[in-house]
Design a protein around this motif. Structure first.
Motif, PDB file in Angstrom:
ATOM      1  N   MET A 179      28.682 -35.799  -7.011  1.00  9.89           N
ATOM      2  CA  MET A 179      27.346 -36.379  -7.070  1.00  9.89           C
ATOM      3  C   MET A 179      27.159 -37.480  -8.114  1.00  9.89           C
ATOM      4  O   MET A 179      26.536 -38.506  -7.797  1.00  9.89           O
ATOM      5  CB  MET A 179      26.295 -35.291  -7.218  1.00  9.89           C
ATOM      6  CG  MET A 179      25.809 -34.842  -5.848  1.00  9.89           C
ATOM      7  SD  MET A 179      24.798 -33.390  -5.804  1.00  9.89           S
ATOM      8  CE  MET A 179      23.871 -33.443  -7.276  1.00  9.89           C
ATOM      9  N   ALA A 233      25.967 -41.126  -6.870  1.00  2.57           N
ATOM     10  CA  ALA A 233      24.677 -41.594  -7.396  1.00  2.57           C
ATOM     11  C   ALA A 233      24.859 -42.928  -8.103  1.00  2.57           C
ATOM     12  O   ALA A 233      24.078 -43.883  -7.904  1.00  2.57           O
ATOM     13  CB  ALA A 233      24.083 -40.549  -8.336  1.00  2.57           C
ATOM     14  N   THR A 236      24.622 -38.531  -1.614  1.00  5.21           N
ATOM     15  CA  THR A 236      24.069 -37.930  -2.828  1.00  5.21           C
ATOM     16  C   THR A 236      22.934 -36.962  -2.494  1.00  5.21           C
ATOM     17  O   THR A 236      22.918 -35.811  -2.936  1.00  5.21           O
ATOM     18  CB  THR A 236      23.526 -39.027  -3.770  1.00  5.21           C
ATOM     19  OG1 THR A 236      24.516 -40.038  -3.901  1.00  5.21           O
ATOM     20  CG2 THR A 236      23.175 -38.455  -5.117  1.00  5.21           C
TER      21      THR A 236
END
Lengths: 225, 224, 243
Positions: free
Chosen positions: C18, C22, C214
Motif C-alpha cells: 500500500m 499510494a 490502493t
C-alpha cells in the motif's frame, strides 16, 4: 440398478460444515450400512439439519468427504439424488394440487413408472380417502403424512428425515416407525434427527455436541476458529 | 428418457399450477394493457405521435410485465420447500430450470404476444409493423424469461427482492429492447427487419444454454 | 478451506504494497495533471475543454477494468472458493461505480460546451450509464442478505452474468446509436490524439490504476477486520446459546 440396495454403504469422513461465517461442526465421521439407522441428537443449532442437508447434497461440506460404496458422492450429484429421499422442515405441498397430484409429481421425478405405488403409499399413511382433496385443505399432520408418503411412492435406499414426527399424532408416529423398520429390513438406510420420540430399535446415536466447535483464537491464521 | 420425462413432468405441473391459480397470466396481461393505455394520457392522443412511439411503448411495457411476473418463477417453490426437492432430482437441475422457464414463457410471454396486436391498434401502429412485431416478440420474449430467471434465482431469500430484481434484470434486458423495437421500426419505415430479427434470434440462442446454467447455479447457492 | 484461511498473509502483503501504490498514485496523478493542464496544447477545435478528457477517458477505462477485475475475482470465488476473492469483488464494486460516475459527470461537463447539452445519448456515454446500473445492481445484491456469504455468492454469479452481457450491451447500444444519431456528431476521443496529449492520458490512466489498487487493499483490509469482529460477536452469542 448397479448397486443392489443390500450391499450399499454410506459414510462421511472428517466432515466440516460452515453456515454463513460460522463453523457448525467439524471432524464429524459417520457410517451407515444396509439396514442401519442413525439418530442425530442435539439441541437446536447444533447442526442436525445441516448434517442431513449435507448428506442430501444440498450443502457442500467445507472439508471432508461423503462416499457411497467407497465412491465420492460429490463426483455425481444427480446419481446421489436418485439414491435418497430427503424430508425437511417444509412439506413441499402445492395448495392447488390434489393430494394424489402432489405425490405423483415427486414420485415420477424420482423415476416411478406407474401410479400403483403412489396409491399404496397414500393408503399406508391413511390418506387414500383424501386423494382428490386439494393441498390447501389439509391439516399440518396430513401435510406431513403426504410428505412422508414420498418415501414409499418411489424407492430409494437412503432416507434422510429431519424431525419427521413434527405435527404427527401418536398413531401416525407408530406407522412411521413401522415404515422405517420395513425399509431397514429390506436393506435400506435411514438418518433421522429427532427429539427422541421415534423408536428405532438398534439405531446408533450421534451426539452433535461431540463435534461442536469451541472457539479459540488462532494467532497463526489471525482469526477465531 | 429420464430427461424428457422430467422436463414434461415439470412443465405439466407448472402449467397446472398456473391454470388453477388462474389469475397470474391474467394479471400480467392486465398490467400490460393498463400500462399501455396510460401512455396516451401521458403524451396526448395525437395519432402521429402515438404512431411514432408505438413500438417502443409496447416493448418497454412488455419488458416490465415480463419482469413483474418473474417473482413467481422460483419464489413460491422456495418458500414451501419444493425448490430444494427439485434440486434433488436424479436428472440435471438445468432441465428442471429450463422446464420452469418454458412454462413461465407459456403462461406470461405468450399471452403478451397475443395481446400485443390489439394494443398496437390502440396506438395506431402502422399496419406494416404488425407481423414483424409478432415475430420480434416471439423471438424476444423467451430471452426475457431466460435472462430474468437468473435474477429471479439470485433474489431468493433477499430483503426487498422485488425492487432488487428490477435493478438486476432491467439493464440486461436492454439488448432485447433495442433489437425488438428496431425490427418493428424498420418494418414500419419500409426497410427489411431481417437483421434485427436475426440478432434477436442470436440473443435467444446465446441465452438458451447460458441462462439456465447460471440460474441453476443461483438456485443451488440460494438453498444451500 | 475455512473462509478466512489466510487473512494474515494478505494483511502482511497489504502493509508492504500500500505505501508504494499510494506514493505512485500521488506522483503519477500529479505528473498527469501537470502535463494535462499546463504542458499540453489546447485542442484547435475544442479549446481548453479538451482537458476534461484527461479525467474522463481514464475513468471510462477504469470503469471497464474494475468490472473485469470483479468478474475475475468472482470466477475465482466460485470455482476455487478462494476466501479473499469474494472480498475483492465486493470491495471493488463501489470503486468501479465511482469511476463510472466520474466518467458520466465529466462526460456531461464536456458535453455542455461540445454539444450544447448536458446529456447526449452518445453510444459510449450510454454504455457507461448501463455499466453504472450493473455496478449498482451488484452492490445492492451484496447487501441484500442477512448472511454476508450468501450475498457474496449471489453477487459473484451476477458479476459473471453481467460480464458476459457487457460486450452484448455495448454492441446493441452502438447499433442503436448509429440508427438514431446522424453521423455528423463528434465522437468523444474520436480524432487521432497528439503525442503531447497521449502522455498525460497514459500517466493519468496508470495513476488511476494504482489509486484503485490502493483503495482496493484498504477496503479488503477493512472487510477482513469487519469479518473478525462478526466472528468474535458470534462466539459470544454461541457461548450463551449452546455452551
Amino acid at each position: 440398478m448397479r448397486n443392489g440396495t443390500l450391499t450399499s454403504s454410506f459414510a462421511g469422513t472428517s466432515l466440516t460444515c460452515v453456515r454463513g461465517e460460522r463453523v457448525v461442526f467439524t471432524g464429524l465421521d459417520f457410517s451407515l450400512n444396509a439396514g442401519d439407522a442413525l439418530i442425530l441428537l442435539g439441541p437446536n443449532g447444533s447442526g442436525k439439519s445441516s448434517l442431513l442437508r449435507l448428506m442430501a447434497g444440498l450443502i457442500r461440506p467445507a472439508a471432508g468427504e461423503l462416499s457411497w460404496n467407497g465412491e465420492a458422492v460429490a463426483a455425481d450429484r444427480e446419481r446421489h439424488a436418485g439414491r435418497i429421499h430427503y424430508v425437511g422442515h417444509h412439506d413441499a405441498i402445492k395448495p392447488v394440487l390434489t393430494v394424489i397430484e402432489n405425490l405423483a409429481f415427486w414420485a415420477r421425478l424420482h423415476g416411478a413408472e406407474s401410479d400403483d405405488k403412489t396409491d399404496a403409499a397414500l393408503e399406508r399413511l391413511g390418506l387414500d380417502h383424501l386423494a382428490g382433496t386439494p393441498g390447501k385443505l389439509l391439516s399440518a399432520g396430513q401435510k406431513r403424512r403426504l410428505n412422508l408418503a414420498r418415501l414409499l411412492a418411489a424407492p430409494a435406499p437412503l432416507w434422510l428425515l429431519d424431525e419427521p414426527s413434527v405435527a404427527l399424532d401418536r398413531a401416525s408416529v407408530r406407522v412411521l416407525e413401522e415404515i422405517i423398520a420395513e425399509h431397514r429390513a429390506g436393506g435400506g438406510m435411514v438418518a433421522v434427527s429427532t427429539h427422541a420420540d421415534i423408536d428405532l430399535p438398534g439405531g446408533r446415536e450421534l451426539q452433535m455436541a461431540d463435534y461442536a466447535v469451541t472457539a479459540t483464537w488462532n494467532a497463526e491464521l489471525g482469526t477465531w476458529l | 428418457m429420464a430427461l424428457g420425462a422430467t422436463f414434461a413432468g415439470v412443465i405439466r405441473r407448472e402449467l397446472r399450477l398456473a391454470l388453477r391459480q388462474g389469475s397470474d397470466s391474467i394479471m400480467v396481461v392486465t398490467f400490460f394493457v393498463l400500462t399501455v393505455v396510460l401512455f396516451p394520457f401521458g403524451i396526448g392522443p395525437e395519432v402521429n405521435i402515438l404512431e411514432r412511439v408505438s413500438a417502443g411503448i409496447l416493448w418497454v411495457t412488455a419488458l416490465l410485465a415480463s419482469m413483474l411476473s418473474l417473482d413467481r418463477l422460483f419464489q413460491t417453490d422456495y418458500d414451501d420447500g419444493s425448490l430444494e426437492l427439485l434440486t434433488l432430482t436424479p436428472t440435471a437441475m438445468e432441465i428442471v430450470v429450463v422446464a420452469k422457464i418454458a412454462a413461465h414463457w407459456l403462461t406470461t410471454g405468450l399471452p403478451l404476444i397475443v395481446a400485443a396486436p390489439l394494443l398496437a391498434v390502440l396506438l395506431h401502429m402502422d399496419g406494416a409493423g404488425f407481423v414483424t412485431l409478432l415475430l420480434a416478440m416471439l423471438l424476444g420474449t423467451p430471452s426475457l424469461s431466460l435472462i430474468g430467471s437468473i435474477g429471479a434465482a439470485l433474489v431468493l431469500g433477499a430483503r426487498r427482492g422485488g425492487v432488487l430484481l428490477s435493478l438486476l434484470i432491467l439493464p440486461l434486458y436492454i439488448p432485447v429492447l433495442i433489437f425488438g423495437v428496431g425490427a418493428v421500426d424498420a418494418a414500419i419505415h419500409g426497410f427489411s427487419p431481417d437483421a434485427h430479427l436475426m440478432v434477436l434470434g442470436a440473443l435467444l440462442l446465446v441465452a438458451l444454454p447460458l441462462c439456465p446454467w447460471a440460474a441453476s447455479a443461483a438456485v443451488r447457492q440460494a438453498i444451500e | 478451506m475455512h473462509r478466512f484461511a489466510n487473512p494474515a498473509r494478505f494483511l502482511r502483503l497489504a502493509a508492504v504494497v500500500m505505501p508504494w501504490t499510494a506514493g505512485a498514485t500521488v506522483l503519477l496523478i500529479a505528473a498527469g495533471l501537470f502535463f494535462g493542464l499546463v504542458a499540453s496544447p489546447a485542442d484547435y477545435q475544442q479549446g481548453d475543454t479538451v482537458r476534461i478528457m484527461y479525467v474522463h477517458v481514464p475513468s471510462a477505462w477504469m470503469g471497464l477494468f474494475v468490472y473485469t477485475t470483479m468478474a475475475v475475482a468472482s470466477a475465482t470465488a466460485l470455482i476455487w472458493k478462494h476466501p479473499l476473492a469474494d472480498l475483492v469483488a465486493k470491495s471493488a464494486a463501489p470503486i468501479g461505480a465511482g469511476f463510472t460516475l466520474v466518467c458520466l459527470v465529466t462526460g456531461a461537463l464536456w458535453g455542455k460546451p461540445m454539444w450544447g447539452t448536458w446529456w447526449a445519448w452518445d453510444a459510449r456515454l450510454t454504455s457507461m450509464l448501463i455499466l453504472f446500473f450493473l455496478y449498482l445492481g451488484h452492490m445492492a445484491l451484496v447487501d441484500a442478505f442477512d448472511d454476508p456469504t450468501r450475498g457474496a455468492r449471489a453477487a459473484a454469479i451476477l458479476a459473471l452474468a453481467g460480464f458476459v452481457n457487457v460486450p452484448i450491451i455495448k454492441f446493441s447500444v452502438d447499433w442503436w446509436n448509429t440508427l438514431h444519431q446522424p453521423a455528423s456528431v463528434v465522437k468523444m476521443g474520436g480524432p487521432a490524439i497528439d503525442p503531447s496529449m497521449l502522455a498525460p492520458l497514459l500517466l493519468m490512466g496508470v495513476g488511476f490504476t494504482t489509486f484503485f489498487v490502493t483503495v482496493l487493499f484498504l477496503r479488503v483490509r477493512a472487510e477482513i477486520l469487519a469479518a473478525k469482529i462478526r466472528a468474535i460477536r458470534l462466539t459470544q452469542v454461541r457461548g450463551q446459546g449452546v455452551g
